[in-house]
Design a protein around this motif. Structure first.
Motif, PDB file in Angstrom:
ATOM      1  N   LEU A  82     -36.409 -21.058  15.319  1.00 12.49           N
ATOM      2  CA  LEU A  82     -36.091 -21.907  16.675  1.00 12.49           C
ATOM      3  C   LEU A  82     -35.986 -23.240  16.319  1.00 12.49           C
ATOM      4  O   LEU A  82     -34.906 -23.817  16.822  1.00 12.49           O
ATOM      5  CB  LEU A  82     -37.494 -21.889  17.614  1.00 12.49           C
ATOM      6  CG  LEU A  82     -37.297 -22.576  18.724  1.00 12.49           C
ATOM      7  CD1 LEU A  82     -36.015 -22.111  19.645  1.00 12.49           C
ATOM      8  CD2 LEU A  82     -38.510 -22.635  19.706  1.00 12.49           C
ATOM      9  N   GLN A  83     -36.632 -23.670  15.203  1.00 17.97           N
ATOM     10  CA  GLN A  83     -36.198 -25.208  14.891  1.00 17.97           C
ATOM     11  C   GLN A  83     -35.137 -25.139  14.034  1.00 17.97           C
ATOM     12  O   GLN A  83     -34.234 -26.323  14.077  1.00 17.97           O
ATOM     13  CB  GLN A  83     -37.573 -25.682  13.930  1.00 17.97           C
ATOM     14  CG  GLN A  83     -37.728 -25.134  12.677  1.00 17.97           C
ATOM     15  CD  GLN A  83     -37.177 -26.092  11.676  1.00 17.97           C
ATOM     16  OE1 GLN A  83     -36.640 -27.453  11.972  1.00 17.97           O
ATOM     17  NE2 GLN A  83     -36.723 -25.761  10.205  1.00 17.97           N
ATOM     18  N   ALA A  84     -34.674 -24.345  13.142  1.00 21.39           N
ATOM     19  CA  ALA A  84     -33.422 -24.331  12.286  1.00 21.39           C
ATOM     20  C   ALA A  84     -32.315 -24.263  13.352  1.00 21.39           C
ATOM     21  O   ALA A  84     -31.285 -25.112  13.382  1.00 21.39           O
ATOM     22  CB  ALA A  84     -33.316 -23.232  11.453  1.00 21.39           C
ATOM     23  N   LEU A  85     -32.364 -23.329  14.676  1.00 18.17           N
ATOM     24  CA  LEU A  85     -31.040 -23.060  15.427  1.00 18.17           C
ATOM     25  C   LEU A  85     -31.328 -24.457  16.475  1.00 18.17           C
ATOM     26  O   LEU A  85     -29.980 -24.900  16.620  1.00 18.17           O
ATOM     27  CB  LEU A  85     -31.464 -21.951  16.251  1.00 18.17           C
ATOM     28  CG  LEU A  85     -31.016 -20.667  15.554  1.00 18.17           C
ATOM     29  CD1 LEU A  85     -31.716 -19.273  16.531  1.00 18.17           C
ATOM     30  CD2 LEU A  85     -29.856 -20.519  15.224  1.00 18.17           C
ATOM     31  N   LEU A  86     -32.203 -24.903  16.550  1.00 17.62           N
ATOM     32  CA  LEU A  86     -32.152 -26.393  17.619  1.00 17.62           C
ATOM     33  C   LEU A  86     -31.809 -27.400  16.764  1.00 17.62           C
ATOM     34  O   LEU A  86     -30.813 -28.275  17.254  1.00 17.62           O
ATOM     35  CB  LEU A  86     -33.785 -26.412  18.138  1.00 17.62           C
ATOM     36  CG  LEU A  86     -33.967 -25.789  19.509  1.00 17.62           C
ATOM     37  CD1 LEU A  86     -35.438 -26.027  19.660  1.00 17.62           C
ATOM     38  CD2 LEU A  86     -33.084 -26.297  20.486  1.00 17.62           C
ATOM     39  N   THR A  87     -31.903 -27.573  15.518  1.00 17.18           N
ATOM     40  CA  THR A  87     -31.489 -28.451  14.594  1.00 17.18           C
ATOM     41  C   THR A  87     -29.884 -28.476  14.471  1.00 17.18           C
ATOM     42  O   THR A  87     -29.367 -29.338  14.819  1.00 17.18           O
ATOM     43  CB  THR A  87     -32.126 -28.445  13.363  1.00 17.18           C
ATOM     44  OG1 THR A  87     -33.560 -28.613  13.235  1.00 17.18           O
ATOM     45  CG2 THR A  87     -31.713 -29.607  12.291  1.00 17.18           C
ATOM     46  N   CYS A  88     -29.294 -27.461  14.345  1.00 15.34           N
ATOM     47  CA  CYS A  88     -28.011 -26.893  14.232  1.00 15.34           C
ATOM     48  C   CYS A  88     -27.199 -27.206  15.462  1.00 15.34           C
ATOM     49  O   CYS A  88     -26.386 -27.982  15.581  1.00 15.34           O
ATOM     50  CB  CYS A  88     -27.809 -25.486  13.993  1.00 15.34           C
ATOM     51  SG  CYS A  88     -26.202 -24.802  13.742  1.00 15.34           S
ATOM     52  N   ALA A  89     -27.877 -26.976  16.762  1.00 18.90           N
ATOM     53  CA  ALA A  89     -27.389 -27.321  18.108  1.00 18.90           C
ATOM     54  C   ALA A  89     -27.478 -28.697  18.194  1.00 18.90           C
ATOM     55  O   ALA A  89     -26.220 -29.258  18.757  1.00 18.90           O
ATOM     56  CB  ALA A  89     -28.078 -26.539  19.139  1.00 18.90           C
ATOM     57  N   ARG A  90     -28.330 -29.571  17.692  1.00 19.76           N
ATOM     58  CA  ARG A  90     -28.534 -31.067  18.175  1.00 19.76           C
ATOM     59  C   ARG A  90     -27.377 -31.977  17.232  1.00 19.76           C
ATOM     60  O   ARG A  90     -26.910 -32.865  17.607  1.00 19.76           O
ATOM     61  CB  ARG A  90     -29.918 -31.453  17.730  1.00 19.76           C
ATOM     62  CG  ARG A  90     -30.864 -31.077  18.808  1.00 19.76           C
ATOM     63  CD  ARG A  90     -32.179 -31.825  18.449  1.00 19.76           C
ATOM     64  NE  ARG A  90     -33.263 -31.680  19.496  1.00 19.76           N
ATOM     65  CZ  ARG A  90     -34.438 -32.244  19.616  1.00 19.76           C
ATOM     66  NH1 ARG A  90     -34.572 -32.810  18.845  1.00 19.76           N
ATOM     67  NH2 ARG A  90     -35.127 -31.837  20.538  1.00 19.76           N
ATOM     68  N   PHE A  91     -27.044 -31.216  16.254  1.00 16.39           N
ATOM     69  CA  PHE A  91     -25.762 -31.764  15.481  1.00 16.39           C
ATOM     70  C   PHE A  91     -24.586 -31.441  15.925  1.00 16.39           C
ATOM     71  O   PHE A  91     -23.436 -31.673  15.502  1.00 16.39           O
ATOM     72  CB  PHE A  91     -26.082 -31.486  13.945  1.00 16.39           C
ATOM     73  CG  PHE A  91     -27.090 -32.304  13.350  1.00 16.39           C
ATOM     74  CD1 PHE A  91     -26.805 -33.792  13.171  1.00 16.39           C
ATOM     75  CD2 PHE A  91     -28.125 -31.827  12.769  1.00 16.39           C
ATOM     76  CE1 PHE A  91     -27.673 -34.346  12.417  1.00 16.39           C
ATOM     77  CE2 PHE A  91     -29.090 -32.779  12.403  1.00 16.39           C
ATOM     78  CZ  PHE A  91     -28.844 -33.992  11.989  1.00 16.39           C
ATOM     79  N   GLY A  92     -24.532 -30.321  16.839  1.00 14.43           N
ATOM     80  CA  GLY A  92     -23.237 -29.924  17.494  1.00 14.43           C
ATOM     81  C   GLY A  92     -22.443 -29.036  16.419  1.00 14.43           C
ATOM     82  O   GLY A  92     -21.284 -28.986  16.445  1.00 14.43           O
ATOM     83  N   LEU A  93     -22.899 -28.300  15.722  1.00 11.31           N
ATOM     84  CA  LEU A  93     -22.519 -27.407  14.637  1.00 11.31           C
ATOM     85  C   LEU A  93     -22.860 -25.966  14.984  1.00 11.31           C
ATOM     86  O   LEU A  93     -23.822 -25.591  15.218  1.00 11.31           O
ATOM     87  CB  LEU A  93     -22.891 -27.741  13.256  1.00 11.31           C
ATOM     88  CG  LEU A  93     -22.796 -29.131  12.786  1.00 11.31           C
ATOM     89  CD1 LEU A  93     -23.323 -29.165  11.465  1.00 11.31           C
ATOM     90  CD2 LEU A  93     -21.160 -29.452  13.027  1.00 11.31           C
ATOM     91  N   LEU A  94     -21.870 -25.273  15.123  1.00 15.78           N
ATOM     92  CA  LEU A  94     -22.017 -23.743  15.209  1.00 15.78           C
ATOM     93  C   LEU A  94     -22.570 -23.109  13.848  1.00 15.78           C
ATOM     94  O   LEU A  94     -22.157 -23.361  12.938  1.00 15.78           O
ATOM     95  CB  LEU A  94     -20.602 -23.040  15.385  1.00 15.78           C
ATOM     96  CG  LEU A  94     -20.143 -23.368  16.920  1.00 15.78           C
ATOM     97  CD1 LEU A  94     -18.664 -22.808  17.135  1.00 15.78           C
ATOM     98  CD2 LEU A  94     -20.965 -22.935  17.967  1.00 15.78           C
TER      99      LEU A  94
END
Length: 333
Positions: A94-106
Motif C-alpha cells: 500500500l505505501q509503495a503504491l501510494l508513494t507512486c501515486a502521489r508523484f503522479g507516476l504509473l
C-alpha cells in the motif's frame, strides 16, 4: 478508535512506529485504513481479490493522483504488477503504491517500478519518471538520454561551447549487437529559452560505484549470494537512470523532483518512502509557486520596449508663487 493519518498507520503496520494512544485526537485520514494497524495482519489473496482489497483505498489513490491520471488508469497498471508482489506485506504494498501515486507516476515499468525486496514492496522511479517531473517544472524543454556502444562514433570536449562539445553518431544500419557493448551512458537537457545543460556521462565503472555506494538492496543480495536486486536484473536501466538523476542536479530542480530523489534514496536504503511523497494540496501549492517563479524569470528576458511600463507616481509641480512671495518679502525687508 482514533483517526490516524495514513502515513502513521502505514508506519505502524510496517513496524516502524509505536501504537498510538487511542485517546489521541483524530486526524484527517479515512477510517478504513485502520485495519492495517490492527494486531492481525491482513493477508489479501492475489490477483482479482487483491484488487478488491485495494479498491477499499480508492479514495486515497484518487486524492493522491494528479488530475491527468485517474484511479482507473492507475489500477490498470497495478493489476499487471501484482503477481511479483505476492509475498509482500500488505502495508508495504500500500505505501509503495501510494508513494507512486502521489508523484503522479504509473507503475508500468517505464515511469516507475514496484519491486519486491524480501517481503517488502518498494517504489522505484525510473529514468522516464524523473524526466516527466523535469518537464512538469516548466523550465525544461526536452531531455535526451542515450548509450554509446563500442563501435559508435562519439566525441566529448568539455571546454568547447555547447552544442559542439558533444557528438554521438551511431551507425543505425547496424544492430545493437553489431555496434558492440555499451561503454557509456549520457543525458542532457534543452532548457526553455534555448540553452543546453551540461552533458552527464557515466562509464560502467561510474555506475558500479554508484550501485556499490548507495544500493542497500544490492549489498543485501550479494551478502545472500543471490542476484535478485534491480541492479542485478536491470543494470542498463539503472545505469541510464543514474545519468538522469545526476542531470536533475544541473537543471532547475522543482520541489517535487527533490522529493522524488529523496524517496528513491529511501527505497535504496530500505526506509519508508511515503514520508517523502508530497500530498495533493502541497503539490498543487508547490506547482503554482514554481510556475510563478518561472514566469517571473522569463519576464526578465523580455525586451524593455515590449514590456508594459510599470505605473510611476507623478511628481508634484513646484509651488513657485509662494516662494516668489517669500523672496519678495525678504528683499522688501
Amino acid at each position: 478508535m482514533s483517526r490516524l493519518s495514513l502515513k502513521d498507520r502505514v508506519r505502524i503496520a510496517a513496524g516502524t512506529a509505536d501504537t498510538p494512544d487511542p485517546t489521541a485526537p483524530p486526524a484527517d485520514a479515512p477510517e478504513q485504513v485502520a485495519d492495517l494497524a490492527g494486531t492481525e495482519r491482513v493477508e489479501p489473496p492475489m490477483n482479482d481479490t487483491v484488487m478488491g482489497w485495494l479498491e477499499r483505498y480508492r479514495q486515497e489513490f484518487t486524492d493522491a493522483l494528479p488530475a491527468h491520471i485517474d484511479a482507473g488508469t492507475f489500477f490498470a497498471a497495478v493489476r499487471a504488477v501484482l503477481p511479483r508482489l505476492a509475498r509482500c506485506t500488505p502495508a508495504s504494498t500500500l505505501q509503495a503504491l501510494l508513494t507512486c501515486a502521489r508523484f503522479g507516476l504509473l507503475p508500468d515499468d517505464k515511469h516507475a517500478v514496484i519491486k519486491r525486496e524480501g517481503t517488502l514492496a518498494v517504489f522505484v522511479p525510473m529514468a522516464q519518471g524523473f524526466i516527466d517531473l523535469m518537464y512538469r517544472s516548466g523550465a525544461v524543454d526536452s531531455v535526451h538520454v542515450g548509450e554509446i556502444r563500442e563501435r559508435d562514433v562519439f566525441d566529448y570536449t568539455p571546454t568547447a561551447p555547447a552544442p559542439d562539445d558533444f557528438v554521438h553518431r551511431p551507425d543505425l544500419r547496424l544492430s545493437k549487437e553489431e555496434r558492440g557493448e555499451v561503454i557509456l551512458c549520457y543525458a542532457f537537457a534543452w532548457l526553455k529559452g534555448g540553452a543546453r545543460s551540461q552533458v552527464i556521462i557515466l562509464s560502467r565503472r561510474d555506475a558500479e560505484d554508484i550501485r556499490d555506494e548507495y544500493s542497500q538492496a544490492y549489498r543485501d543480495a550479494v551478502a545472500a549470494g543471490v542476484e535478485t536486486s534491480f541492479w542485478h536484473t536491470h543494470f542498463l536501466d539503472m545505469w541510464r537512470k543514474s545519468c538522469v538523476r545526476r542531470l536533475a542536479k544541473v537543471v532547475p530542480m522543482s520541489a517535487e523532483l527533490v522529493a522524488l530523489t529523496r524517496a528513491d534514496d529511501a527505497g535504496e536504503a530500505g526506509e519508508l518512502q511515503i514520508a517523502h511523497a508530497p500530498d495533493q494540496e502541497a503539490a498543487r501549492l508547490l506547482a503554482e509557486a514554481e510556475a510563478a517563479s518561472v514566469a517571473a524569470e522569463a519576464s526578465q528576458d523580455v525586451p524593455a520596449a515590449s514590456s508594459p511600463r510599470l505605473p510611476v507616481k507623478r511628481s508634484q509641480p513646484r509651488r513657485k508663487g509662494p516662494r516668489r512671495a517669500r523672496r519678495g518679502r525678504k528683499h522688501a525687508a
